[in-house]
Structure formats: structure tokens, C-alpha cells
Scaffold this motif. Sequence first.
Motif, PDB file in Angstrom:
ATOM      1  N   HIS A  90       1.023  -1.215   0.017  1.00 55.72           N
ATOM      2  CA  HIS A  90      -0.113   0.089   0.001  1.00 55.72           C
ATOM      3  C   HIS A  90       1.144   1.206  -0.139  1.00 55.72           C
ATOM      4  O   HIS A  90       1.483   1.562   0.845  1.00 55.72           O
ATOM      5  CB  HIS A  90      -0.923  -0.055   1.408  1.00 55.72           C
ATOM      6  N   THR A  91       0.979   1.922  -1.250  1.00 53.19           N
ATOM      7  CA  THR A  91       1.881   2.967  -1.146  1.00 53.19           C
ATOM      8  C   THR A  91       1.263   4.438  -1.013  1.00 53.19           C
ATOM      9  O   THR A  91      -0.242   4.381  -1.294  1.00 53.19           O
ATOM     10  CB  THR A  91       2.608   3.159  -2.556  1.00 53.19           C
ATOM     11  N   HIS A  92       1.658   5.259  -0.474  1.00 53.49           N
ATOM     12  CA  HIS A  92       1.051   6.747  -0.066  1.00 53.49           C
ATOM     13  C   HIS A  92       1.866   8.028  -0.635  1.00 53.49           C
ATOM     14  O   HIS A  92       1.157   8.976  -0.592  1.00 53.49           O
ATOM     15  CB  HIS A  92       1.112   6.708   1.386  1.00 53.49           C
ATOM     16  N   THR A 110       4.010  -8.994  -6.181  1.00 51.95           N
ATOM     17  CA  THR A 110       2.787  -8.588  -5.253  1.00 51.95           C
ATOM     18  C   THR A 110       2.255  -7.330  -5.855  1.00 51.95           C
ATOM     19  O   THR A 110       2.633  -6.442  -6.267  1.00 51.95           O
ATOM     20  CB  THR A 110       3.612  -7.991  -4.007  1.00 51.95           C
ATOM     21  N   PRO A 111       0.830  -7.296  -5.840  1.00 52.98           N
ATOM     22  CA  PRO A 111       0.068  -6.189  -6.451  1.00 52.98           C
ATOM     23  C   PRO A 111       0.299  -4.891  -5.277  1.00 52.98           C
ATOM     24  O   PRO A 111       0.526  -4.822  -4.116  1.00 52.98           O
ATOM     25  CB  PRO A 111      -1.360  -6.664  -6.080  1.00 52.98           C
ATOM     26  N   ILE A 112       0.233  -3.844  -5.960  1.00 52.14           N
ATOM     27  CA  ILE A 112       0.224  -2.492  -5.402  1.00 52.14           C
ATOM     28  C   ILE A 112      -1.089  -1.831  -5.304  1.00 52.14           C
ATOM     29  O   ILE A 112      -1.848  -1.713  -6.363  1.00 52.14           O
ATOM     30  CB  ILE A 112       1.143  -1.564  -6.043  1.00 52.14           C
ATOM     31  N   VAL A 113      -1.393  -1.256  -4.166  1.00 51.37           N
ATOM     32  CA  VAL A 113      -2.718  -0.331  -4.281  1.00 51.37           C
ATOM     33  C   VAL A 113      -2.009   0.856  -3.630  1.00 51.37           C
ATOM     34  O   VAL A 113      -1.473   1.082  -2.796  1.00 51.37           O
ATOM     35  CB  VAL A 113      -3.636  -0.994  -3.088  1.00 51.37           C
ATOM     36  N   HIS A 114      -2.271   1.972  -4.518  1.00 44.76           N
ATOM     37  CA  HIS A 114      -1.664   3.262  -4.231  1.00 44.76           C
ATOM     38  C   HIS A 114      -2.823   4.207  -3.759  1.00 44.76           C
ATOM     39  O   HIS A 114      -3.856   4.414  -4.220  1.00 44.76           O
ATOM     40  CB  HIS A 114      -1.337   3.917  -5.609  1.00 44.76           C
ATOM     41  N   HIS A 115      -2.450   5.052  -2.551  1.00 41.29           N
ATOM     42  CA  HIS A 115      -3.243   5.825  -2.063  1.00 41.29           C
ATOM     43  C   HIS A 115      -3.025   7.294  -2.465  1.00 41.29           C
ATOM     44  O   HIS A 115      -1.831   7.895  -2.284  1.00 41.29           O
ATOM     45  CB  HIS A 115      -3.123   5.792  -0.374  1.00 41.29           C
ATOM     46  N   TYR A 116      -3.993   7.898  -3.197  1.00 49.72           N
ATOM     47  CA  TYR A 116      -3.575   9.209  -3.679  1.00 49.72           C
ATOM     48  C   TYR A 116      -4.161  10.512  -2.943  1.00 49.72           C
ATOM     49  O   TYR A 116      -5.520  10.507  -2.636  1.00 49.72           O
ATOM     50  CB  TYR A 116      -4.368   9.428  -5.190  1.00 49.72           C
ATOM     51  N   HIS A 117      -3.319  11.225  -2.145  1.00 48.46           N
ATOM     52  CA  HIS A 117      -3.529  12.183  -1.032  1.00 48.46           C
ATOM     53  C   HIS A 117      -3.471  13.780  -1.664  1.00 48.46           C
ATOM     54  O   HIS A 117      -4.162  14.546  -0.779  1.00 48.46           O
ATOM     55  CB  HIS A 117      -2.751  11.863   0.083  1.00 48.46           C
ATOM     56  N   THR A 118      -2.788  13.915  -2.744  1.00 46.93           N
ATOM     57  CA  THR A 118      -2.293  15.263  -3.002  1.00 46.93           C
ATOM     58  C   THR A 118      -2.701  15.905  -4.258  1.00 46.93           C
ATOM     59  O   THR A 118      -2.752  15.302  -5.137  1.00 46.93           O
ATOM     60  CB  THR A 118      -0.908  15.347  -2.960  1.00 46.93           C
ATOM     61  N   VAL A 119      -3.382  17.092  -4.136  1.00 42.80           N
ATOM     62  CA  VAL A 119      -3.855  17.691  -5.304  1.00 42.80           C
ATOM     63  C   VAL A 119      -2.529  18.691  -5.660  1.00 42.80           C
ATOM     64  O   VAL A 119      -2.263  19.754  -4.918  1.00 42.80           O
ATOM     65  CB  VAL A 119      -4.933  18.696  -5.002  1.00 42.80           C
ATOM     66  N   TYR A 120      -1.871  18.088  -6.638  1.00 42.87           N
ATOM     67  CA  TYR A 120      -0.449  18.775  -6.861  1.00 42.87           C
ATOM     68  C   TYR A 120      -0.575  20.242  -7.419  1.00 42.87           C
ATOM     69  O   TYR A 120       0.526  20.871  -7.253  1.00 42.87           O
ATOM     70  CB  TYR A 120       0.132  17.690  -7.946  1.00 42.87           C
ATOM     71  N   GLU A 290      -7.330  21.049   0.001  1.00 44.51           N
ATOM     72  CA  GLU A 290      -7.491  19.921   0.863  1.00 44.51           C
ATOM     73  C   GLU A 290      -7.798  18.736  -0.158  1.00 44.51           C
ATOM     74  O   GLU A 290      -8.958  19.072  -1.109  1.00 44.51           O
ATOM     75  CB  GLU A 290      -8.505  20.123   1.711  1.00 44.51           C
ATOM     76  N   SER A 291      -7.491  17.557   0.242  1.00 42.77           N
ATOM     77  CA  SER A 291      -7.829  16.292  -0.654  1.00 42.77           C
ATOM     78  C   SER A 291      -9.173  15.772   0.314  1.00 42.77           C
ATOM     79  O   SER A 291     -10.084  15.207  -0.098  1.00 42.77           O
ATOM     80  CB  SER A 291      -6.691  15.406  -0.616  1.00 42.77           C
ATOM     81  N   GLN A 292      -9.121  15.816   1.499  1.00 42.20           N
ATOM     82  CA  GLN A 292     -10.085  15.653   2.482  1.00 42.20           C
ATOM     83  C   GLN A 292     -10.417  16.535   3.615  1.00 42.20           C
ATOM     84  O   GLN A 292     -11.460  17.213   4.043  1.00 42.20           O
ATOM     85  CB  GLN A 292      -9.940  14.059   3.241  1.00 42.20           C
ATOM     86  N   GLY A 293      -9.294  17.335   4.394  1.00 47.51           N
ATOM     87  CA  GLY A 293      -9.330  18.091   5.252  1.00 47.51           C
ATOM     88  C   GLY A 293      -9.775  17.426   6.695  1.00 47.51           C
ATOM     89  O   GLY A 293     -10.670  17.730   7.377  1.00 47.51           O
ATOM     90  N   LEU A 294      -8.712  16.649   7.140  1.00 47.79           N
ATOM     91  CA  LEU A 294      -8.881  16.116   8.343  1.00 47.79           C
ATOM     92  C   LEU A 294      -8.991  16.878   9.564  1.00 47.79           C
ATOM     93  O   LEU A 294      -9.711  16.661  10.452  1.00 47.79           O
ATOM     94  CB  LEU A 294      -7.610  15.026   8.508  1.00 47.79           C
ATOM     95  N   THR A 295      -8.333  18.242   9.459  1.00 49.97           N
ATOM     96  CA  THR A 295      -8.385  18.929  10.632  1.00 49.97           C
ATOM     97  C   THR A 295      -9.843  19.429  10.803  1.00 49.97           C
ATOM     98  O   THR A 295     -10.305  19.811  12.078  1.00 49.97           O
ATOM     99  CB  THR A 295      -7.393  20.283  10.336  1.00 49.97           C
ATOM    100  N   TYR A 296     -10.856  19.687   9.891  1.00 52.18           N
ATOM    101  CA  TYR A 296     -11.959  19.831   9.869  1.00 52.18           C
ATOM    102  C   TYR A 296     -12.781  19.031  10.712  1.00 52.18           C
ATOM    103  O   TYR A 296     -13.490  19.361  11.604  1.00 52.18           O
ATOM    104  CB  TYR A 296     -12.722  19.987   8.610  1.00 52.18           C
ATOM    105  N   MET A 297     -12.586  17.775  10.224  1.00 54.72           N
ATOM    106  CA  MET A 297     -13.401  16.554  11.153  1.00 54.72           C
ATOM    107  C   MET A 297     -12.744  16.434  12.575  1.00 54.72           C
ATOM    108  O   MET A 297     -13.470  16.137  13.443  1.00 54.72           O
ATOM    109  CB  MET A 297     -12.876  15.068  10.423  1.00 54.72           C
ATOM    110  N   GLU A 298     -11.473  16.668  12.804  1.00 58.44           N
ATOM    111  CA  GLU A 298     -11.027  16.668  13.953  1.00 58.44           C
ATOM    112  C   GLU A 298     -11.630  17.923  14.926  1.00 58.44           C
ATOM    113  O   GLU A 298     -12.260  17.359  16.070  1.00 58.44           O
ATOM    114  CB  GLU A 298      -9.435  17.053  14.266  1.00 58.44           C
TER     115      GLU A 298
END
Length: 380
Positions: A90-92, A110-120, A290-298
Motif C-alpha cells: 500500500h503506497t502513499h 505483489t500487487p500495489i494499491v496506491h493511496h492518492y492524497h495530494t492535489v499537486y 484539501e484532499s479531505q481536510g482532516l483538521t475539519y473532522m478533528e
Amino acid sequence: MKILIASDLFNPEVNGIVTSINILYEGLKKHGHDVRIVTLSQTHSERKDGDFYYIPSINADIVYPHARLVLPGKYKIIKELIEWNPDVIHTHCELSTFCCACYIARKTNTPIVHHYHTVYKYYVRYLPLGNLWVRPIVPNVIRQISRKTKAFITPTDKMRQILEGYHIKSDIFVVPSAIRECFFDSEYFKYRNSIREKYGIKENECILLYLGRVAKEKNIEELVDFIGDEELSGYRIMIVGDGPHRKKIEKYIQKQKVSDRVIFVGMIDPNEVPRYYVSGDIFVNASRSESQGLTYMEAMACKIPVLCRYDSCLDGVITNSVNGFMYNNRDEFKQYLRLLANDEHLRTTVAENAKTMVFEKYNQEKFVKECEKIYELKKI
């Protein structure tokens, strides 16, 4: 299941990606999986610390402040991970550790699952002429990555739509990241008064709180401008966090002559973050990157009303007057701020609704189970 997590970013770095990885690692371990993390060392030496494998790296501030790039070489820890033979990787991140993950995947099939976090598009500005020569090639780079992966995980529909616009080949799964379990505890409320006293905040004073990285893409200048409006002279803002844009923000605060309305806390211990959320009265954020905005949820989990600039990543998350407020301009910001500041019942109702929603949608168990489903689907 043997799961290898790969990320350029990891502890002691503090950001949304690192938080997401820590929550995932802890949750997968609770479920009985054998989990290891490969990341970058802060030195030129490789090392191993329990489940954590550190690859030698060099400073790469030219790419992004505090960034690092892997040092090419043959490393014992990579050989050990190949011999361990993971079931899923699982790549990040899209740079150094993704290349390492591809090498391990080739050797182990091995299969790779990629986590896309960033709005470049919001980050290339850190590079010399980044908007001219880096931004145009981002879609091609992501397409290349998709050819080496079985699936993409992304935290919001906003990010899914970006990936679809790149015409990637992998399946895309929307899995919102969770927030840390500590935010669902009420123990930290007892620290509210002591923190407010520390910074000279009066008992009935309404404090706006920004908590997060101090970076260009966070658009903190907009909040400084708003707080400088004479109609809002009765409010102050507390900025909690640090980052590459701090000195420029401090100069901007002085230039706007609002130093008396800004409390700049700086970096704090991650364990104290919930205590600072509850020391404020209204959480504010002007970011559109933001890709999600975790601080908002926190903040919502801490029962602090949220007032933030509209971002499509929050579609279906924040509903005005129900569990928070999203503004589009200065006038709306002032309108919603006054509503929240002057109506205690509204503040309480919005905060309670927000906490309920966050608890249901962004808990660790749900996040981990969704990732497990994707691993099982893609490891075949």
C-alpha cells in the motif's frame, strides 16, 4: 495478511498523510495482520526499528520544504522485505518509496494499491517555474503510476474526479481517512481554561482557531484579512501550527497591523492537539487545496463549530446551519461568524450534529475494514 505500507512521509512529520498511515497501521495490527512500513531515513544510513524500515535519503528542499529523496543503492532492509514477501503493498507517495515499492513488487509479484492524497496543482508553486514545467506533466506521471498498480484509493469524490480527469487505468475506490481515536474522548475539555489563560484569553471572548500546517496553499492570509475588518474588531484568531510559510505570515500580520488580534502559538506536541481545538470557539479555515481536510473532522469531533471556505472535498460532509458553515466570500464569512458567535443554541446544535456525523463516518474501524476489502480484492 502481510501488508507493506510505503511512504516518503512518516513520523515525526506531522500532516494528514502521516496521521492516516498511523491510524491504518494501528488498525491493521489490531485486526491481526503482519504490517511493516518502509519510509525515508533522515540520514544517509539505513536502519530498522521494529516494523519500521528506513531507507537512506538526502535533503530535497528544492522539491518541497523538508522533502527528502532516496539515495540509490542496494540495501539490506529492502532485501529483507523481499524475503518477507508481502501479500499487498500500500503506497502513499509518488516519489522515492513508490519506486522502492515497485522494485519489491517486481521481485515478489505483489500487487500495489496506491493511496492518492495530494492535489499537486497547489504544491508545484514551491518549485522554480513549477506551474510552467511541472504542473503539465502531473497527469502523465499519475498515469504511469496507475500502470504499475492494481487500484487507487482516494479520500473524497473531489480526488476521484481529479484522477478520472487524468484517464488512469486503475480502479478507483473512495475511502475517507479516519481521525485518531483520541478525538472521540471528552477528557481534553478540562484543559480549555488553562490554555486560554496561558494566552491571555478572557472567559467570554470568542476565539477563532486555525490549526494545521502554515503553508502557502492553506490561504491563511485570507483569515488575517478578515480578522482585520473593523466590523470584526471584537474577535481574535489563534493560529496553531508551523510550516514553511510561517515567516511570511508573521510579516503579513505586521503589515496588516493586526498583531493585537492574532495569537501565533506555533508547533505543539501532537498529543496536545485536542486540547487546543477546545480552547477555541469557532474553527476557521480558508484552504481550497484539501484532499479531505482532516483538521475539519478533528474540530467537529471536538464539538467546535466549523466555519470554512467552500471546497468540493466537503460536499456531503458539511451542510450549512446543520453541522457547520461554508462561505464563498468575505460577506458570507462575516454573516456566518456572527450567527455562530451570537447564538449559543445554534453553536451547540451544530457542534453536536458535527460530532455525531464524524463519529459515524470517520472512525478507525470503518477505515481499516474498507482498506482490507480492497486488499482482498486486489491480491488475487
